[in-house]
Motif scaffolding. Structure first.
Motif, PDB file in Angstrom:
ATOM      1  N   TYR A 296      67.102  33.006  63.775  1.00 42.27           N
ATOM      2  CA  TYR A 296      67.364  33.786  62.514  1.00 42.27           C
ATOM      3  C   TYR A 296      66.596  35.022  62.209  1.00 42.27           C
ATOM      4  O   TYR A 296      65.387  34.684  62.407  1.00 42.27           O
ATOM      5  CB  TYR A 296      67.908  33.096  61.269  1.00 42.27           C
ATOM      6  N   ARG A 298      66.091  38.451  59.499  1.00 46.17           N
ATOM      7  CA  ARG A 298      66.580  39.345  58.548  1.00 46.17           C
ATOM      8  C   ARG A 298      65.558  40.352  58.205  1.00 46.17           C
ATOM      9  O   ARG A 298      64.562  39.839  58.045  1.00 46.17           O
ATOM     10  CB  ARG A 298      66.887  38.449  57.411  1.00 46.17           C
ATOM     11  N   GLU A 328      69.634  25.339  61.798  1.00 46.39           N
ATOM     12  CA  GLU A 328      70.962  25.874  60.821  1.00 46.39           C
ATOM     13  C   GLU A 328      70.734  25.686  59.372  1.00 46.39           C
ATOM     14  O   GLU A 328      71.083  25.967  58.609  1.00 46.39           O
ATOM     15  CB  GLU A 328      72.227  25.030  61.546  1.00 46.39           C
ATOM     16  N   ILE A 331      68.424  27.784  57.831  1.00 46.46           N
ATOM     17  CA  ILE A 331      68.890  29.100  57.566  1.00 46.46           C
ATOM     18  C   ILE A 331      69.745  28.955  56.285  1.00 46.46           C
ATOM     19  O   ILE A 331      69.953  30.017  55.441  1.00 46.46           O
ATOM     20  CB  ILE A 331      69.810  29.659  58.734  1.00 46.46           C
ATOM     21  N   CYS A 355      70.952  41.517  59.563  1.00 41.42           N
ATOM     22  CA  CYS A 355      70.256  40.272  60.165  1.00 41.42           C
ATOM     23  C   CYS A 355      71.174  40.102  61.135  1.00 41.42           C
ATOM     24  O   CYS A 355      72.308  40.455  61.555  1.00 41.42           O
ATOM     25  CB  CYS A 355      70.456  39.262  58.870  1.00 41.42           C
ATOM     26  N   SER A 357      72.090  36.110  63.753  1.00 40.55           N
ATOM     27  CA  SER A 357      71.885  34.659  63.855  1.00 40.55           C
ATOM     28  C   SER A 357      72.505  34.119  65.075  1.00 40.55           C
ATOM     29  O   SER A 357      73.771  34.547  65.335  1.00 40.55           O
ATOM     30  CB  SER A 357      72.500  33.964  62.600  1.00 40.55           C
TER      31      SER A 357
END
Length: 383
Positions: A296, A298, A328, A331, A355, A357
């Motif tokens: 992930y 951002r 997960e 996140i 972002c 993922s």
């Protein structure tokens, strides 16, 4: 304007950044023991990554070098690029180090690592050439008295040195990209100091961590058949951790450190983000190969200069639940906490929020994040 980078990255068993006992670095956070990767380790991985240097050089910039061997590098330039004799080059290079205020050890190295751009080193060589004869005769380490006559060429070289290593108030100076980002501090010559435009946090595991031990043995390949046993035994500590990584760039300061060059600013930002996502520390990689891409990423660009680290999303350690990985869950915890901050403080200052993922590929990609960040930075710089 500031740019913030948030990364969640899970690693397989590894020892990416070791302490003085060769164990993975750790710390306590939120009352629990966490795995840690130091900011120094992260910054080195980023500035040495090909993505960073490629982006910078394509825009006409340069990447710095951190070394104790400045004298050797000067000698190489004076001999190789300018055809000066070896003995004279050695004397002149040593004299230049002395004028900069540094001492050389018996191994011909400075007392500590210096951080310089190749352009700065090339300028030092040119100054050396301009005062060649005076520098050859300079008595290194001798205390200069007022009555001592100082050759005019040496005075000019001293003045030129100040303009090379220090930012002139009359003109904007561009530093090597990584020096512009991470700054430079030199205790013996404060004129060389450069204020950093980038802050990098120590990476912390989002969950509680326990250290584990790998007991290993090695057998001699030429061991006689009638013999048995190991010829080497040892223990390596490791862990497996999901990290939250955070950094921010003061875009106005970075632009200033880059000589107000907007094209170079965009290139450095692009290279920094891409390298931060792709670079992995090298500790114990040959024996563990923890080459795990970030799950992930951002990137936010905001105009109010009010940065938000989201580390407090993990004060309570994340625990994986059935059917959900620790990455997960991390996140989800980060995004819930970010939503709470937005509800309290507002998000009107956010100019760009992109972002991606690996668990939801519809949200974006690395190229899309890079494009959004660069467009926002460019627009702000030209406004």
């Amino acid at each position: 304007m500031i740019l913030e980078l948030h990364i969640i990255q899970n690693f397989a068993p590894s020892n990416l950044n070791r302490d003085d006992a060769n164990a993975p670095k750790d710390c306590e956070f939120g009352g629990y023991r966490r795995a840690r990767i130091s900011s120094q380790c992260i910054k080195r991985s980023v500035r040495r990554h090909l993505s960073f240097s490629k982006s910078v050089k394509e825009a006409g910039g340069e990447v710095g070098v951190r070394t104790k061997r400045l004298k050797n590098r000067l000698v190489e330039i004076l001999m190789g690029d300018h055809g000066r004799p070896a003995d004279d080059s050695d004397k002149v290079a040593a004299a230049m180090i002395d004028l900069l205020g540094f001492k050389l050890s018996d191994a011909e190295k400075t007392e500590y690592l210096l951080y310089l751009g190749e352009g700065e080193v090339a300028e030092l060589a040119k100054i050396a050439l301009s005062a060649w004869d005076a520098l050859k005769e300079l008595e290194i380490g001798k205390e200069k008295k007022k009555k001592d006559a100082v050759p005019e060429s040496l005075k000019q070289a001293q003045d030129a040195l100040k303009s090379v290593v220090a930012k002139s108030r009359k003109e904007t100076r561009s530093y090597a990209a990584d020096i512009a980002l991470f700054g430079r501090m030199v205790a013996d010559n404060k004129n060389m100091n450069v204020d950093a435009a980038c802050q990098v946090a120590h990476a912390l595991s989002t969950h509680k961590v326990e250290m584990e031990m790998d007991y290993f043995t090695a057998v001699d390949d030429l061991l006689p058949g009638e013999d048995s046993g190991s010829d080497m035994i040892g223990v390596v500590e490791f862990n497996s951790s999901c990290f939250y990584r955070y950094s921010l760039i003061d875009l106005n300061k970075l632009r200033e450190n880059l000589g107000l060059n907007n094209d170079l600013l965009a290139a450095v930002v692009k290279g920094y983000i891409e390298a931060s996502v792709k670079a992995v520390p090298t500790g114990k990689q040959n024996s563990m190969a923890a080459q795990n891409p970030a799950g992930y990423v951002r990137v936010l660009v905001r105009e109010d200069g009010f940065p938000w680290s989201l580390a407090n999303a993990f004060q309570k350690p994340v625990f994986p639940v059935r059917g959900t990985s620790v990455e997960e869950a991390s996140i989800a915890a980060l995004e819930e906490y970010l939503g709470r901050l937005k509800a309290v403080y507002g998000d009107e200052s956010v100019l760009s929020d992109a972002c991606f993922s690996v668990y939801d590929t519809s949200r974006g990609s690395l190229p899309a994040v890079l494009k959004a960040a660069v467009e926002s930075v460019t627009k702000g710089a030209t406004a």
